[in-house]
Write an enzyme that holds these catalytic residues in place. Structure first.
Site, short mmCIF file in Angstrom:
data_model
loop_
_atom_site.label_atom_id
_atom_site.label_comp_id
_atom_site.label_asym_id
_atom_site.label_seq_id
_atom_site.Cartn_x
_atom_site.Cartn_y
_atom_site.Cartn_z
N TYR A 1 -21.33 -22.14 -46.76
CA TYR A 1 -21.99 -22.85 -47.86
C TYR A 1 -23.13 -21.72 -48.52
O TYR A 1 -22.55 -20.67 -48.82
CB TYR A 1 -23.00 -23.86 -47.22
CG TYR A 1 -23.70 -24.80 -48.39
CD1 TYR A 1 -22.96 -25.34 -49.29
CD2 TYR A 1 -25.07 -25.33 -48.16
CE1 TYR A 1 -23.40 -26.11 -50.30
CE2 TYR A 1 -25.38 -25.90 -49.12
CZ TYR A 1 -24.58 -26.33 -50.33
OH TYR A 1 -25.21 -27.09 -51.30
N LYS B 1 -0.63 -44.92 -47.67
CA LYS B 1 0.06 -43.77 -48.26
C LYS B 1 -0.33 -42.47 -47.96
O LYS B 1 0.43 -41.50 -47.66
CB LYS B 1 0.36 -44.03 -49.88
CG LYS B 1 1.45 -45.12 -50.21
CD LYS B 1 1.89 -44.87 -51.59
CE LYS B 1 2.88 -43.94 -51.64
NZ LYS B 1 3.64 -43.73 -52.89
#
Length: 413
Positions: A37, A92
């Site tokens: 970060y 899916k």
């Protein structure tokens, strides 16, 4: 242990749902944090700002598919809305990860206007390496896909169209092989003129089926010259043949392809069909005719459905994970007709067991089952090779031996 045979228990067991996210880099120390970060993340951000293609090197974009719906045409449930469609989209996404190692974010968008929906998807498209449109009703689905293909430089695939068409065509190739019939000589009755039916008809015509030998029905009847003000996507399938009903259309038919609703095909219809009839009844959750009734009427029928509860499941699960794996791996810009035809050929050949020992291929085993791991190492390279041949691969594969070994190791993270 939870009773996972119960769908509600399966989906509600903690953590709820079927997918989550995972981290792919160490985060064990302040030093890791400084790289992951701030301030370290500024380096890849600056590099990407200067050279956008570097996003594929420094982020997960290249292995991330947007699984996107507005919930207007969900399985056999219809227009149940974006929120209620989320379990299907998670399902899916789960299959993408399990079968092809692809990450997915599912997006359920509460918008039915096709232009607005396309604009919203375009706005979030920088996140993804490809977009899978799903469960969007016709004719809006055609418009949304068209707009996005024109505007984006990543593959946009409406799987209800193309995955369904590829799988159906491959199964039909193998059924015709067993029946000793030729695609250009058979009479085809298509029942259902939505996304799957239209796409399948287009693909079969591209493969050599004759329009003069094909008739198509929608919910209002036969698409013929008497029908006025048909939607533009149905016009190419209007017939000049004088057919008053499904009963008449089935006279001498070699093939019935159903993309509609349960129980519309009756046993008496089968008595009118040609020798060695082929019936793919793909409505969910109930097929257009129960396979037991069909076989009782015509024992020699070659029968397939869209469900896993009968032999010969003809379902786009056999295609879409490997289609996207191949498109992503060569960083293809779009799906082409050539890729679809290559997939039909590869899937049909795998179903026939070409090059395999002790592989069952008969009237009840037209295609591999949806969990067959050979699908990954057969269909994915077919996609990648065709994309490279057609000049739409931005990152061509250079070492096929290494690539095939990499595919063998693909699986859930």
């Amino acid at each position: 242990m939870a009773n996972y045979r119960d769908p509600l228990t399966y989906h509600s067991s903690s953590p709820a749902g079927k997918i989550g996210t995972c981290i792919t880099k160490p985060l064990e120390s302040l030093a890791d944090l400084a790289v992951a970060y701030t301030p370290g993340v500024a380096s890849p951000c600056s590099t990407i700002a200067a050279m956008p293609s570097k996003v594929y090197d420094y982020t997960g974009k290249g292995n991330l598919v947007g699984m996107i719906t507005n919930g207007t045409s969900v399985l056999g449930l219809g227009n149940i809305g974006a929120l209620a469609a989320k379990p299907v989209m998670e399902g899916k996404a789960m299959l993408m990860k399990k079968l092809a190692g692809i990450d997915c974010f599912d997006l359920e968008i509460n918008e039915q206007n096709p232009q607005t929906l396309a604009k919203m998807i375009e706005a979030v498209s920088p996140t993804f390496g490809a977009i899978n449109l799903e469960d969007i009703k016709a004719p809006e689905c055609f418009e949304v896909e068209r707009i996005l293909i024109e505007r984006l430089n990543i593959p946009v695939v409406h799987d209800d169209q193309h995955g369904t068409a590829i799988t159906t065509a491959a199964a039909l190739v193998n059924a015709l092989f067993l029946a000793k019939k030729s695609l250009d000589k058979i009479n085809i009755v298509m029942y259902g003129a939505g996304a799957g039916g239209i796409a399948t008809a287009k693909l079969l015509l591209a493969m050599g089926a004759k329009k003069s030998k094909m008739v198509m029905f929608d919910s209002k009847g036969l698409l013929d010259t008497s029908r006025k003000e048909l939607p533009v996507h149905k016009v190419p399938f209007v017939t000049k043949r004088k057919v008053a009903s499904l009963d008449e259309a089935m006279e001498g038919a070699d093939v019935f392809l159903g993309f509609s609703v349960g129980d519309v095909l009756k046993p008496v219809h089968l008595t009118k069909m040609a020798e060695s009839p082929i019936i793919f009844a793909m409505a969910n959750p109930r097929p257009e005719i129960d396979p037991l009734l069909a076989r009782r009427q015509r024992p020699e029928v070659i029968m397939g459905t869209g469900g896993a509860n009968y032999p010969n499941q003809i379902n786009h699960t056999l295609v879409f994970p490997y289609l996207f794996r191949g498109l992503l791996d060569v960083r293809a810009t779009r799906l082409t007709e050539g890729i679809k035809l290559a997939l039909v050929e590869a899937l049909a050949a795998l179903g026939r067991g070409e090059g395999e020992e002790a592989y069952t291929f008969d009237a009840k085993h037209l295609l591999p089952n949806a969990l067959d791991r050979r699908l990954l190492t057969t269909l994915t390279p077919a996609v990648a090779k065709k994309a490279m041949e057609e000049g739409i691969a931005q990152r061509p594969i250079k070492n096929w031996t290494d690539y095939m070994e990499k595919l063998k190791g693909v699986g859930p993270g």
